[in-house]
Scaffold this motif. Structure first.
Motif, short mmCIF file in Angstrom:
data_model
loop_
_atom_site.label_atom_id
_atom_site.label_comp_id
_atom_site.label_asym_id
_atom_site.label_seq_id
_atom_site.Cartn_x
_atom_site.Cartn_y
_atom_site.Cartn_z
N LEU A 1 3.27 11.82 5.79
CA LEU A 1 3.61 12.33 7.08
C LEU A 1 2.56 11.39 7.83
O LEU A 1 3.27 10.31 9.14
CB LEU A 1 3.58 13.61 6.93
N ASN A 2 1.53 10.99 7.37
CA ASN A 2 0.80 10.07 7.81
C ASN A 2 1.45 9.13 8.34
O ASN A 2 0.98 8.34 9.81
CB ASN A 2 -1.08 10.41 7.61
N ALA A 3 1.94 8.16 7.55
CA ALA A 3 2.56 7.07 7.45
C ALA A 3 3.48 7.12 8.25
O ALA A 3 3.01 5.49 9.16
CB ALA A 3 2.25 6.34 6.11
N ALA A 4 4.48 7.39 7.80
CA ALA A 4 5.54 7.93 9.04
C ALA A 4 5.20 8.06 10.70
O ALA A 4 5.43 7.60 11.46
CB ALA A 4 6.46 8.98 8.62
N ARG A 5 4.24 8.84 10.96
CA ARG A 5 3.52 8.99 12.36
C ARG A 5 3.56 7.62 12.96
O ARG A 5 3.54 7.64 13.77
CB ARG A 5 2.26 9.72 12.22
N VAL A 6 2.34 7.07 12.29
CA VAL A 6 1.75 5.70 12.52
C VAL A 6 3.41 4.79 12.78
O VAL A 6 3.59 3.83 13.56
CB VAL A 6 1.12 5.05 11.78
N ILE B 1 12.07 2.80 11.38
CA ILE B 1 11.06 2.26 10.63
C ILE B 1 12.00 2.22 8.99
O ILE B 1 12.59 2.70 8.45
CB ILE B 1 10.47 4.10 9.87
N VAL B 2 10.86 1.68 8.72
CA VAL B 2 11.20 0.47 7.08
C VAL B 2 10.70 1.62 6.41
O VAL B 2 9.16 1.57 6.22
CB VAL B 2 11.33 -0.58 7.14
N VAL C 1 6.42 2.51 4.96
CA VAL C 1 6.31 3.85 4.82
C VAL C 1 5.85 4.03 3.82
O VAL C 1 4.19 4.58 3.54
CB VAL C 1 6.93 5.21 5.71
N ALA C 2 5.62 3.98 2.97
CA ALA C 2 5.66 4.45 1.09
C ALA C 2 3.94 3.12 1.00
O ALA C 2 3.69 4.33 0.61
CB ALA C 2 6.40 3.78 0.05
N SER D 1 1.80 2.01 3.17
CA SER D 1 1.23 2.52 3.85
C SER D 1 0.81 3.75 3.11
O SER D 1 -0.77 3.68 3.56
CB SER D 1 1.41 2.68 5.63
N ALA D 2 0.92 4.52 2.45
CA ALA D 2 1.07 5.87 1.98
C ALA D 2 -0.06 5.27 0.89
O ALA D 2 -0.27 6.97 0.36
CB ALA D 2 1.86 6.40 2.53
N GLY D 3 0.59 4.31 0.43
CA GLY D 3 -0.31 4.42 -0.79
C GLY D 3 0.58 4.78 -1.78
O GLY D 3 -0.24 5.05 -3.20
N VAL D 4 1.90 4.93 -2.07
CA VAL D 4 2.84 5.27 -3.12
C VAL D 4 3.37 4.13 -3.31
O VAL D 4 3.85 3.88 -2.47
CB VAL D 4 3.19 6.82 -2.02
N GLY D 5 4.86 4.63 -4.92
CA GLY D 5 5.62 4.42 -4.53
C GLY D 5 6.91 4.42 -3.78
O GLY D 5 6.94 5.27 -2.85
N ILE D 6 7.87 3.90 -3.69
CA ILE D 6 9.39 3.94 -3.03
C ILE D 6 9.68 5.41 -3.26
O ILE D 6 10.61 5.88 -2.61
CB ILE D 6 10.08 2.84 -2.79
#
Length: 195
Positions: free
Chosen positions: A23-28, A37-38, A42-43, A45-50
């Protein structure tokens, strides 16, 4: 708008962290790119996989909706916190300034999100309504303290705030938004005695 698969069951602690990071990465990303958004970015930036992103948000629309809901719920919570502030006028103004930022980000989320605000029964409609009701408490307190005119309604003030955001969307004067909000505030405020 779809319910998240996670909505009906409690999340593990790591899943909650991933959800919050997404959510935080998506906000940015939304503040930078709007609804375009791509998801891979987002994934990352959030440090997770797609795959983790898709487990929480099967579609881009689900992610945009979640961001809107998160921000609307945050604004409702801010209004509830401000409801006992010692100066009702200042509490309302603080919340309206937060609304200004929310309106700018909300417009970036796309037409489907904005349309859902007006469709009873959607989660977005319900969250938006609850947020407005919490803001109305702030307005009513300021009116009871004779700091805001009694003929002012929360929906009118919010529409003015959103209108300010719209007309300044591509303006080259970054401070124009604040000046226009100050004009709205001056218009709804009661006049000090002696004027």
């Amino acid at each position: 708008m779809n319910e998240s698969p996670q909505a009906n069951r409690p999340m593990r602690a790591d899943a909650q962290r991933n959800y919050a990071s997404l959510l935080n990465a998506a906000r940015v990303a939304i503040s930078e790119r709007g609804a375009d958004i791509v998801l891979e970015d987002v994934a990352r930036s959030a440090g997770v996989g797609i795959g983790t992103l898709y487990r929480h948000f099967p579609t881009r629309q689900d992610l945009l909706e979640a961001v809107f809901l998160d921000e609307a719920n945050e604004l409702r919570a801010h209004a509830e916190e401000l409801a006992n502030a010692p100066i009702p006028f200042d509490a309302l103004m603080s919340w309206l300034r937060l609304q200004m930022d929310f309106a700018a980000r909300g417009r970036s989320m796309g037409a489907a999100i904005m349309a859902a605000k007006h469709v009873p029964g959607t989660r977005i409609y319900d969250a938006n309504k609850a947020m407005h009701q919490a803001g109305e408490v702030l307005l009513l307190r300021a009116q009871a303290a004779e700091q805001i005119r009694t003929d002012v309604h929360i929906i009118d003030v919010l529409r003015l705030v959103y209108g300010i955001v719209m007309v300044n969307e591509h303006a080259s004067d970054p401070d124009g938004v604040n000046r226009m909000l100050d004009l709205v505030i001056a218009g709804i405020r009661t006049k000090p005695s002696g004027d």
